[in-house]
Design a protein around this motif. Sequence first.
Motif, PDB file in Angstrom:
ATOM      1  N   ARG A  46       0.821  -1.227   0.000  1.00 57.19           N
ATOM      2  CA  ARG A  46       0.000   0.000   0.000  1.00 57.19           C
ATOM      3  C   ARG A  46       0.852   1.273   0.000  1.00 57.19           C
ATOM      4  NH1 ARG A  46      -3.171  -2.735   3.829  1.00 57.19           N
ATOM      5  NH2 ARG A  46      -2.459  -1.336   5.463  1.00 57.19           N
ATOM      6  N   ARG A  47       2.183   1.126   0.073  1.00 56.84           N
ATOM      7  CA  ARG A  47       3.034   2.328   0.061  1.00 56.84           C
ATOM      8  C   ARG A  47       3.063   2.931  -1.326  1.00 56.84           C
ATOM      9  NH1 ARG A  47       6.899   4.205  -2.222  1.00 56.84           N
ATOM     10  NH2 ARG A  47       7.224   2.211  -3.278  1.00 56.84           N
ATOM     11  N   ARG A  48       2.886   4.228  -1.401  1.00 56.66           N
ATOM     12  CA  ARG A  48       2.998   4.946  -2.672  1.00 56.66           C
ATOM     13  C   ARG A  48       3.746   6.255  -2.463  1.00 56.66           C
ATOM     14  NH1 ARG A  48       0.267   3.776  -7.180  1.00 56.66           N
ATOM     15  NH2 ARG A  48       2.124   4.856  -7.942  1.00 56.66           N
ATOM     16  N   SER A  49       4.449   6.651  -3.503  1.00 51.47           N
ATOM     17  CA  SER A  49       5.070   7.967  -3.494  1.00 51.47           C
ATOM     18  C   SER A  49       3.999   9.009  -3.750  1.00 51.47           C
ATOM     19  CB  SER A  49       6.125   8.064  -4.596  1.00 51.47           C
ATOM     20  OG  SER A  49       7.203   7.209  -4.309  1.00 51.47           O
ATOM     21  N   VAL A  50       4.001  10.056  -2.937  1.00 56.02           N
ATOM     22  CA  VAL A  50       2.971  11.091  -3.033  1.00 56.02           C
ATOM     23  C   VAL A  50       3.622  12.421  -3.404  1.00 56.02           C
ATOM     24  CG1 VAL A  50       1.392  12.448  -1.574  1.00 56.02           C
ATOM     25  CG2 VAL A  50       1.326   9.945  -1.513  1.00 56.02           C
ATOM     26  N   ARG A  51       2.961  13.174  -4.295  1.00 54.62           N
ATOM     27  CA  ARG A  51       3.545  14.436  -4.771  1.00 54.62           C
ATOM     28  C   ARG A  51       2.675  15.641  -4.455  1.00 54.62           C
ATOM     29  NH1 ARG A  51       4.675  10.310  -8.241  1.00 54.62           N
ATOM     30  NH2 ARG A  51       6.918   9.900  -8.529  1.00 54.62           N
ATOM     31  N   MET A  52       1.589  15.419  -3.684  1.00 57.25           N
ATOM     32  CA  MET A  52       0.800  16.552  -3.180  1.00 57.25           C
ATOM     33  C   MET A  52       0.486  16.286  -1.717  1.00 57.25           C
ATOM     34  SD  MET A  52      -1.821  17.622  -6.205  1.00 57.25           S
ATOM     35  CE  MET A  52      -2.525  18.991  -5.301  1.00 57.25           C
ATOM     36  N   PRO A 123       4.912   8.850 -17.708  1.00 49.86           N
ATOM     37  CA  PRO A 123       3.715   8.325 -17.039  1.00 49.86           C
ATOM     38  C   PRO A 123       3.507   8.893 -15.635  1.00 49.86           C
ATOM     39  CG  PRO A 123       5.111   6.531 -17.863  1.00 49.86           C
ATOM     40  CD  PRO A 123       5.885   7.793 -18.025  1.00 49.86           C
ATOM     41  N   LEU A 124       4.574   9.440 -15.040  1.00 50.88           N
ATOM     42  CA  LEU A 124       4.447   9.991 -13.686  1.00 50.88           C
ATOM     43  C   LEU A 124       3.946  11.430 -13.730  1.00 50.88           C
ATOM     44  CD1 LEU A 124       7.831   8.689 -12.187  1.00 50.88           C
ATOM     45  CD2 LEU A 124       5.614   7.538 -12.239  1.00 50.88           C
ATOM     46  N   GLY A 125       4.140  12.081 -14.875  1.00 51.91           N
ATOM     47  CA  GLY A 125       3.646  13.451 -15.026  1.00 51.91           C
ATOM     48  C   GLY A 125       4.387  14.457 -14.168  1.00 51.91           C
ATOM     49  N   THR A 126       5.636  14.182 -13.834  1.00 45.41           N
ATOM     50  CA  THR A 126       6.387  15.137 -13.015  1.00 45.41           C
ATOM     51  C   THR A 126       6.871  16.293 -13.891  1.00 45.41           C
ATOM     52  OG1 THR A 126       8.348  13.767 -13.341  1.00 45.41           O
ATOM     53  CG2 THR A 126       7.160  13.461 -11.293  1.00 45.41           C
ATOM     54  N   ASP A 127       7.033  17.454 -13.290  1.00 47.34           N
ATOM     55  CA  ASP A 127       7.641  18.587 -14.000  1.00 47.34           C
ATOM     56  C   ASP A 127       8.502  19.360 -13.000  1.00 47.34           C
ATOM     57  OD1 ASP A 127       5.996  20.223 -12.476  1.00 47.34           O
ATOM     58  OD2 ASP A 127       4.485  20.425 -14.043  1.00 47.34           O
ATOM     59  N   THR A 183       5.425   9.907   1.978  1.00 47.14           N
ATOM     60  CA  THR A 183       6.623  10.627   1.575  1.00 47.14           C
ATOM     61  C   THR A 183       6.827  10.458   0.078  1.00 47.14           C
ATOM     62  OG1 THR A 183       8.972  11.001   2.069  1.00 47.14           O
ATOM     63  CG2 THR A 183       8.249   8.718   2.054  1.00 47.14           C
ATOM     64  N   LEU A 184       7.827  11.158  -0.421  1.00 46.95           N
ATOM     65  CA  LEU A 184       8.284  10.991  -1.805  1.00 46.95           C
ATOM     66  C   LEU A 184       9.792  10.844  -1.744  1.00 46.95           C
ATOM     67  CD1 LEU A 184       7.941  11.230  -4.963  1.00 46.95           C
ATOM     68  CD2 LEU A 184       8.368  13.677  -4.672  1.00 46.95           C
ATOM     69  N   THR A 185      10.319   9.877  -2.469  1.00 49.12           N
ATOM     70  CA  THR A 185      11.775   9.775  -2.617  1.00 49.12           C
ATOM     71  C   THR A 185      12.153  10.773  -3.696  1.00 49.12           C
ATOM     72  OG1 THR A 185      11.546   7.425  -2.162  1.00 49.12           O
ATOM     73  CG2 THR A 185      13.663   8.148  -3.058  1.00 49.12           C
ATOM     74  N   HIS A 186      12.745  11.886  -3.311  1.00 48.59           N
ATOM     75  CA  HIS A 186      12.956  12.980  -4.256  1.00 48.59           C
ATOM     76  C   HIS A 186      14.453  13.268  -4.405  1.00 48.59           C
ATOM     77  CE1 HIS A 186      12.268  16.426  -6.615  1.00 48.59           C
ATOM     78  NE2 HIS A 186      12.238  17.348  -5.674  1.00 48.59           N
ATOM     79  N   THR A 187      14.872  13.422  -5.673  1.00 49.43           N
ATOM     80  CA  THR A 187      16.285  13.689  -5.966  1.00 49.43           C
ATOM     81  C   THR A 187      16.377  14.861  -6.945  1.00 49.43           C
ATOM     82  OG1 THR A 187      16.009  11.890  -7.575  1.00 49.43           O
ATOM     83  CG2 THR A 187      17.209  11.362  -5.559  1.00 49.43           C
ATOM     84  N   PRO A 188      16.141  16.083  -6.447  1.00 50.28           N
ATOM     85  CA  PRO A 188      16.227  17.238  -7.353  1.00 50.28           C
ATOM     86  C   PRO A 188      17.663  17.388  -7.839  1.00 50.28           C
ATOM     87  CG  PRO A 188      16.045  17.971  -5.067  1.00 50.28           C
ATOM     88  CD  PRO A 188      15.928  16.475  -5.053  1.00 50.28           C
ATOM     89  N   SER A 189      17.893  17.047  -9.075  1.00 52.31           N
ATOM     90  CA  SER A 189      19.254  16.811  -9.555  1.00 52.31           C
ATOM     91  C   SER A 189      19.843  18.012 -10.301  1.00 52.31           C
ATOM     92  CB  SER A 189      19.178  15.597 -10.497  1.00 52.31           C
ATOM     93  OG  SER A 189      20.383  15.418 -11.152  1.00 52.31           O
ATOM     94  N   ASP A 223      -1.187   4.977 -11.787  1.00 53.42           N
ATOM     95  CA  ASP A 223      -1.667   3.600 -11.612  1.00 53.42           C
ATOM     96  C   ASP A 223      -0.561   2.642 -12.058  1.00 53.42           C
ATOM     97  OD1 ASP A 223      -3.120   1.343 -11.250  1.00 53.42           O
ATOM     98  OD2 ASP A 223      -4.504   1.678 -12.920  1.00 53.42           O
ATOM     99  N   LEU A 224       0.415   2.444 -11.210  1.00 56.29           N
ATOM    100  CA  LEU A 224       1.582   1.623 -11.566  1.00 56.29           C
ATOM    101  C   LEU A 224       1.356   0.176 -11.147  1.00 56.29           C
ATOM    102  CD1 LEU A 224       4.437   3.959 -10.257  1.00 56.29           C
ATOM    103  CD2 LEU A 224       3.459   3.861 -12.556  1.00 56.29           C
ATOM    104  N   LYS A 225       1.888  -0.731 -11.932  1.00 53.72           N
ATOM    105  CA  LYS A 225       1.893  -2.145 -11.533  1.00 53.72           C
ATOM    106  C   LYS A 225       3.305  -2.497 -11.108  1.00 53.72           C
ATOM    107  CE  LYS A 225      -2.397  -2.766 -12.810  1.00 53.72           C
ATOM    108  NZ  LYS A 225      -2.849  -1.493 -12.203  1.00 53.72           N
ATOM    109  N   ARG A 226       3.419  -3.350 -10.119  1.00 50.59           N
ATOM    110  CA  ARG A 226       4.756  -3.791  -9.689  1.00 50.59           C
ATOM    111  C   ARG A 226       5.095  -5.133 -10.324  1.00 50.59           C
ATOM    112  NH1 ARG A 226       3.532  -1.183  -3.900  1.00 50.59           N
ATOM    113  NH2 ARG A 226       4.536   0.827  -4.328  1.00 50.59           N
ATOM    114  N   LYS A 227       6.378  -5.364 -10.521  1.00 55.25           N
ATOM    115  CA  LYS A 227       6.825  -6.617 -11.129  1.00 55.25           C
ATOM    116  C   LYS A 227       6.425  -7.810 -10.263  1.00 55.25           C
ATOM    117  CE  LYS A 227      10.765  -4.728 -13.656  1.00 55.25           C
ATOM    118  NZ  LYS A 227      12.227  -4.638 -13.762  1.00 55.25           N
TER     119      LYS A 227
END
Length: 237
Positions: A46-52, A123-127, A183-189, A223-227
């Motif tokens: 049930r863990r998901r990365s959240v961006r809002m 697919p993640l729609g990040t900007d 949380t979000l694992t974020h790496t502003p590069s 809506d990601l599927k995991r391997k």
Amino acid sequence: MSDLYKHPYPSAELEAAHPFVELGFNRLAPNEMEARGDALLELMERRRSVRMFSSDPVPRELIEKAIMTASTAPSGAHKQPWRFVAVSSPDVKSAIRTAAEAEERINYEENRMNEQWQAALAPLGTDWHKEFLEMAPWIVVLFEERYEVAADGEQRKNYYVKESTGIAAGLFIAAIHNMGLVTLTHTPSPMAFLTKTLNRPENERPFVLFPIGYPADKVKVPDLKRKSLGEVSVFID
Ligand SMILES: Cc1cc2nc3c(=O)[nH]c(=O)nc-3n(C[C@H](O)[C@H](O)[C@H](O)COP(=O)(O)O)c2cc1C
């Protein structure tokens, strides 16, 4: 202790030189093992990365617990080469957002990320907008400690720094999720700006940034599927 072993650990000499303690291990019943395995798997699925994020506050004690859970991670030569910098100051969060967006704007708008990378992210729609860096009540920046600096200023090597810090990051994410936060694992590069913004010493390098809090109302995630097990594992019996 098992008499199958010809080379006991610790040897009498080793134990005379360094303290050892008994592990104190209790085997669980097989059905209990299975139930625990299922429960953790179900939780982690049930863990998901959240961006809002919601701006609702999160008690500092919960962040401290997650850091201490992360810090149980195994590490090369037990150096624990990590530092968690926890920020709730609105001014510092705002400074992080400004600097992160400046870097990410170059990545996204000026094509510092190549086409393949941009396609993988589509697919993640990040900007480049990182509003969540101000909205989340906490930002925890995890630094890897490249080497230790002793009290006398002498530098001492750390071992398997990235592997160790990566494992600590995983435990941190699991602890946050287990407490009902996101949380979000974020790496502003590139992330070098964090060393300056957070006033960290030369021997620490930013590893990952975690905004932490509650999700914004009705937040959506890709809506990601995991391997499957077969795709991520090979068993050799
Ligand atoms: C090392 C690492 C770096 C990541 N960096 C970013 C990032 O900078 N921005 C972002 O939106 N997501 C980032 N992510 C999150 C991934 O996109 C996300 O984990 C993946 O899409 C799977 O989604 P899930 O975490 O909800 O399972 C990163 C994840 C990892 C492990």
